[in-house]
Design an enzyme around this catalytic site. Structure first.
Site, short mmCIF file in Angstrom:
data_model
loop_
_atom_site.label_atom_id
_atom_site.label_comp_id
_atom_site.label_asym_id
_atom_site.label_seq_id
_atom_site.Cartn_x
_atom_site.Cartn_y
_atom_site.Cartn_z
N GLY A 50 0.79 -1.23 0.00
CA GLY A 50 0.00 0.00 0.00
C GLY A 50 0.81 1.27 0.00
O GLY A 50 0.61 2.16 -0.85
N ASP A 60 -2.31 0.67 -3.24
CA ASP A 60 -3.68 1.18 -3.20
C ASP A 60 -4.06 1.88 -4.50
O ASP A 60 -5.19 1.76 -5.00
CB ASP A 60 -3.85 2.16 -2.02
N HIS A 73 0.58 7.01 3.60
CA HIS A 73 -0.04 7.10 2.27
C HIS A 73 -1.53 7.39 2.41
O HIS A 73 -2.34 6.89 1.62
CB HIS A 73 0.18 5.79 1.51
N ASP A 87 -3.54 8.21 -0.65
CA ASP A 87 -3.85 7.06 -1.50
C ASP A 87 -5.06 6.30 -0.96
O ASP A 87 -5.90 5.81 -1.73
CB ASP A 87 -2.66 6.12 -1.58
#
Length: 236
Positions: A143, A148, A175, A178
């Site tokens: 991820g 993602d 993140h 994201d």
């Protein structure tokens, strides 16, 4: 002397005229003609259901007048072109670090149901599920490294039918943009999303999981395509 005589004769004639007018009988007043108007008489009754409103007047209920013709799909944000989901679903599995054990336990409990579907997961989560439960899982990047975003792109392309994302509501993520983008895209393309075990249980046990389903994909305009597009994500 001449001036006095003329004024006196004028006064006598005026008095005689007034006496003659008062002695004449007054008749009934002449009837007046009705004033005609060019505007039609407007009634307070609304038009019947299914009938168009009079020309030049808005409908009484505030709704557009009924034209008797269906609205073309190019002029509205209609939901008339659903995207067909196959009976064998393509399920994306994602879990943040503090939720990986929770997702693994859920997948173990529902292993028999998951076997009948194609599984996709981010790097660490997919490796964990594959090793622990002996399931075939296609993995993308982790991820924080863009996994993602890869799954979000696959949702847009029609390569993902369902998202099980156990994200951590109590821990900041490097993140986080994201994560928000992935959840947003999932809502835009109207795929089922489960963010905790309760919602995941309801999804996996739904009778809709075992039969084809046409999900609407035109919530935000006719530019959204109903057909799936080939994915550009290359899986290792």
């Amino acid at each position: 002397m001449v001036l006095v005589k003329s004024v006196t004769s004028f006064s006598v004639r005026s008095a005689t005229a007034k006496a003659d007018e008062s002695s004449e009988p007054r008749g009934a007043p002449e009837p007046r003609e009705p004033v005609s108007t060019s505007e039609p008489v407007v009634t307070s009754e609304p038009p019947l259901s299914g009938q168009p409103a009079p020309s030049g007047e808005p409908p009484s209920s505030g709704q557009p007048a009924f034209s008797g013709e269906p609205v073309s799909s190019g002029d509205s944000f209609g939901l008339d072109e659903p995207r067909e989901m196959p009976a064998r679903r393509r399920i994306a599995l994602i879990a943040h670090d503090n939720r990986k054990a929770d997702l693994l336990e859920w997948a173990r409990y529902n292993r028999l149901s998951l076997v009948g579907h194609d599984l996709l997961a981010t790097g660490t989560t997919g490796k964990l599920i594959s090793e622990e439960l002996d399931l075939d899982v296609t993995t993308v990047e982790s991820g924080p490294l863009g996994g993602d975003m890869q799954i979000g792109a696959m949702i847009t392309e029609g390569a993902v039918d369902m998202l099980v994302f156990f994200w951590d509501p109590l821990e900041p993520q490097p993140h986080d943009p994201d994560v928000k983008a992935l959840l947003r895209v999932a809502v835009v393309w109207n795929i089922p999303v489960a963010c905790n075990r309760a919602s995941a249980d309801f999804l996996i046990s739904s009778p809709l999981m075992t039969e084809p389903y046409g999900r609407a994909t035109r919530h935000y305009g006719p530019a959204m395509k109903s057909e799936a597009r080939p994915t550009v994500v290359q899986l290792a």
